[in-house]
Scaffold this active site. Structure first.
Site, mmCIF file in Angstrom:
data_model
loop_
_atom_site.group_PDB
_atom_site.id
_atom_site.type_symbol
_atom_site.label_atom_id
_atom_site.label_comp_id
_atom_site.label_asym_id
_atom_site.label_seq_id
_atom_site.Cartn_x
_atom_site.Cartn_y
_atom_site.Cartn_z
ATOM 1 N N ASP A 7 -38.265 -48.030 17.760
ATOM 2 C CA ASP A 7 -37.705 -46.679 17.914
ATOM 3 C C ASP A 7 -37.637 -45.891 16.608
ATOM 4 O O ASP A 7 -37.594 -44.671 16.628
ATOM 5 C CB ASP A 7 -36.307 -46.754 18.551
ATOM 6 C CG ASP A 7 -35.274 -47.240 17.564
ATOM 7 O OD1 ASP A 7 -35.326 -48.431 17.185
ATOM 8 O OD2 ASP A 7 -34.451 -46.422 17.130
ATOM 9 N N ASP A 51 -37.392 -49.554 11.724
ATOM 10 C CA ASP A 51 -37.310 -51.017 11.694
ATOM 11 C C ASP A 51 -38.176 -51.605 12.808
ATOM 12 O O ASP A 51 -38.964 -50.890 13.420
ATOM 13 C CB ASP A 51 -35.839 -51.477 11.770
ATOM 14 C CG ASP A 51 -35.152 -50.985 13.035
ATOM 15 O OD1 ASP A 51 -35.853 -50.608 14.001
ATOM 16 O OD2 ASP A 51 -33.906 -50.979 13.072
ATOM 17 N N TYR A 58 -26.940 -48.952 18.472
ATOM 18 C CA TYR A 58 -27.037 -47.978 19.568
ATOM 19 C C TYR A 58 -25.951 -48.270 20.591
ATOM 20 O O TYR A 58 -26.208 -48.509 21.768
ATOM 21 C CB TYR A 58 -28.435 -47.984 20.200
ATOM 22 C CG TYR A 58 -29.475 -47.402 19.265
ATOM 23 C CD1 TYR A 58 -29.531 -46.025 19.046
ATOM 24 C CD2 TYR A 58 -30.362 -48.212 18.569
ATOM 25 C CE1 TYR A 58 -30.464 -45.477 18.174
ATOM 26 C CE2 TYR A 58 -31.292 -47.664 17.692
ATOM 27 C CZ TYR A 58 -31.339 -46.298 17.499
ATOM 28 O OH TYR A 58 -32.252 -45.754 16.635
ATOM 29 N N GLU A 83 -35.124 -41.176 7.722
ATOM 30 C CA GLU A 83 -35.681 -42.056 8.753
ATOM 31 C C GLU A 83 -36.186 -41.245 9.950
ATOM 32 O O GLU A 83 -35.472 -40.387 10.461
ATOM 33 C CB GLU A 83 -34.626 -43.078 9.226
ATOM 34 C CG GLU A 83 -35.218 -44.138 10.161
ATOM 35 C CD GLU A 83 -34.287 -45.332 10.398
ATOM 36 O OE1 GLU A 83 -33.086 -45.227 10.087
ATOM 37 O OE2 GLU A 83 -34.785 -46.366 10.900
#
Ligand code: NAG
Ligand code: NAG
Length: 493
Positions: A78, A81, A230, A474
């Site tokens: 996503d 990472d 998340y 990011e």
């Protein structure tokens, strides 16, 4: 006399053309659109196909699922990472599909790439939902271990633990979002691949049923492997309503309308919340459901128009319900962590709502009602354009926040694959700890993750371009997904 009169007329003309003018041409938006979709190829997990265009990436995660004797290869990483997180990626898929559903006809040159991007994820979600009956696989990879390394996906050797939700360990949030994603994707393939579309919809219905029957939040079932990464802060009610709304849109089956009507209030349909993200689906659900009222004049959905208006008014300075915050340069600002995710979801909702308003039975007359004043659909479009233009470089820092677009863009993005030398340039393994030299290096990323939108600037329009500042640098799939629809719209308007 005439000369004096001509002057205000001339400036009026200039002014009105400039209301429509922008720093970018439709060619620029088309270029950005192509790049925004290309980005998804850089996030691919699994075996890459021969037509892979971002060639610095290689195959990865080929035995994902094997620790639980299932096949969970494929799907997307996503963000920066190597974990495959279910909730944000399912939301990404829903928004990518929604982009195609609303604005697919505005992206003739990119429609096949956009559909391939949806399919890459939908294939994975189908596997996750069907490999083991009564189970939905919702994550591959232990985030706490993954974050202790700075490794390319092609090299990763951290535990690929598999996490699931079931009747005993429910996860209605992640399951209902997965159902929404599958249902939205089924609309994308309705005409071009009927049997695939039907499979997506049937699976969506099953997964929704599971989400609804075994209620609970995946944060409670899975704890420290999903939180704080998340964590489902908003709970699961918002996803249940969102999932039912997407299945209703995809199937037009009246039982989902009945579900929405009897559960809407309890599931947050009447709460006015002002942000839309991988966590909280309420604002998006209202806009989605308002379509039924605006386009079909169905009284069933009347209240959703009113709530959508409240949401939209919260964004419009000078109206009674206004409560958003903007940077001095005019960027919507919700928070320091990946702020652009809120900018792209908001821009998408503004454009989707403008579209529904314009296709209203009354035609151009439909407007947003903000207290006593009416706000036109065109005003929503110009606010969305302002946000999109800001992202592409029309901002005080003169910086594009899309990698590979424009003369200045982020060079030090927080992304393992992009920052470590490519397997093509450096085939030998770069192990866990050795990789950190690339996180801390001052050099630009060697692999350009074309099209990635980063977290974005701070509240003063400042951007550090610092790889270690992940809040700003990011990228994430859920930042890009709604922008695909917005860029398609501007490339043809
Ligand atoms: C997993 O499934 C894919 C198709 O989605 C297939 O190509 C691959 O060989 C399978 N992997 C394993 C380990 O069975
Ligand atoms: C509508 O959905 C319900 C619940 O999933 C299902 O039982 C019913 O068979 C569906 N109706 C049609 C016409 O497909």
């Amino acid at each position: 006399m005439q000369a004096i009169n001509a002057l205000p007329l001339l400036s009026l003309l200039l002014l009105s053309t400039c209301l429509l003018c922008s720093a970018f041409t439709s060619k620029d938006y088309s270029d950005a659109l192509g790049k925004s979709i290309l980005f998804f190829e850089g996030q691919r997990s699994g075996k890459l196909p021969p037509n892979q265009r971002l060639t610095w990436r290689g195959d990865s995660g080929l035995s994902d699922g094997s620790s639980s004797q299932v096949n969970l290869t494929g799907g997307y990483y996503d963000a920066g990472d190597n974990v495959k997180f279910g909730l944000p990626v399912a939301f990404t898929t829903t928004l990518l599909a929604w982009s195609v559903v609303e604005f697919g006809s505005s992206m003739p040159g990119q429609i096949e790439n956009a559909k391939a991007a949806v399919r890459w994820s939908a294939d994975y979600l189908l596997k996750a939902a069907t490999e083991t009956p009564g189970t939905l696989y919702v994550q591959v990879g232990d985030p706490n271990m993954d974050h202790k390394c700075w490794e390319r996906p092609e090299d990763m050797d951290t535990p690929r633990n598999v996490y699931k939700v079931s009747a005993e360990n429910p996860g209605s949030d992640v399951a209902a979002e997965t159902a929404a994603a599958l249902a939205a994707a089924s609309i994308v393939f309705k005409d071009s691949d009927h049997s695939y579309s039907a499979r997506l919809l049937q699976t969506a219905i099953k997964v929704f049923d599971f989400a609804d029957k075994y209620r609970g939040s995946y944060s409670d079932s899975l704890g420290s492997v999903v939180c704080p990464f998340y964590c489902s802060y908003s709970g699961y009610q918002d996803e249940l309503l969102w999932g039912a709304s997407w299945i209703h849109r995809a199937s037009q089956n009246g039982s989902y309308l009945a579900y929405i009507q009897s559960n809407g209030h309890a599931m947050g349909a009447d709460d006015d919340v002002y942000s839309f993200s991988w966590d909280d689906k309420r604002a998006g659900t209202k806009i989605l459901l308002s379509k039924g009222f605006l386009e079909k004049n169905s009284e069933d959905f009347h209240r959703y128009k009113a709530h959508s208006d409240n949401y939209i008014c919260s964004l419009i300075p000078g109206t009674s319900n206004f409560q958003a915050e903007y940077t001095p340069g005019g960027l919507l600002y919700k928070g320091s962590q990946s702020n652009l995710q809120y900018v792209t979801t908001t821009s998408f909702l503004l454009l989707a709502y403008a579209k529904y308003l314009k296709s209203n039975r009354g035609g151009a007359s439909a407007a947003v009602s903000c207290g006593g004043s009416a706000v036109s659909a065109d005003r929503l479009v110009s606010l969305a354009r302002k946000q999109v233009d800001y992202i592409l470089g029309d901002n005080p820092a003169k910086m594009s926040y899309m990698v590979g677009f424009g003369p200045r863009f982020p060079l030090h993005i927080h992304h393992r694959g992009s920052s470590v030398p490519s397997v093509r340039a450096h085939p030998d393994r770069i192990p866990c700890n050795v990789g950190f030299q690339y996180l801390y290096s001052g050099s630009p990323n060697p692999n350009v993750l074309v099209g990635a939108i980063v977290g974005g600037p701070d509240i003063w329009d400042g951007y550090a371009d610092d790889r270690n500042n992940y809040q700003q640098s990011e990228p994430a799939t859920y930042i890009n997904a709604p922008l695909v629809g917005a860029l398609a719209f501007f490339s043809s308007h």
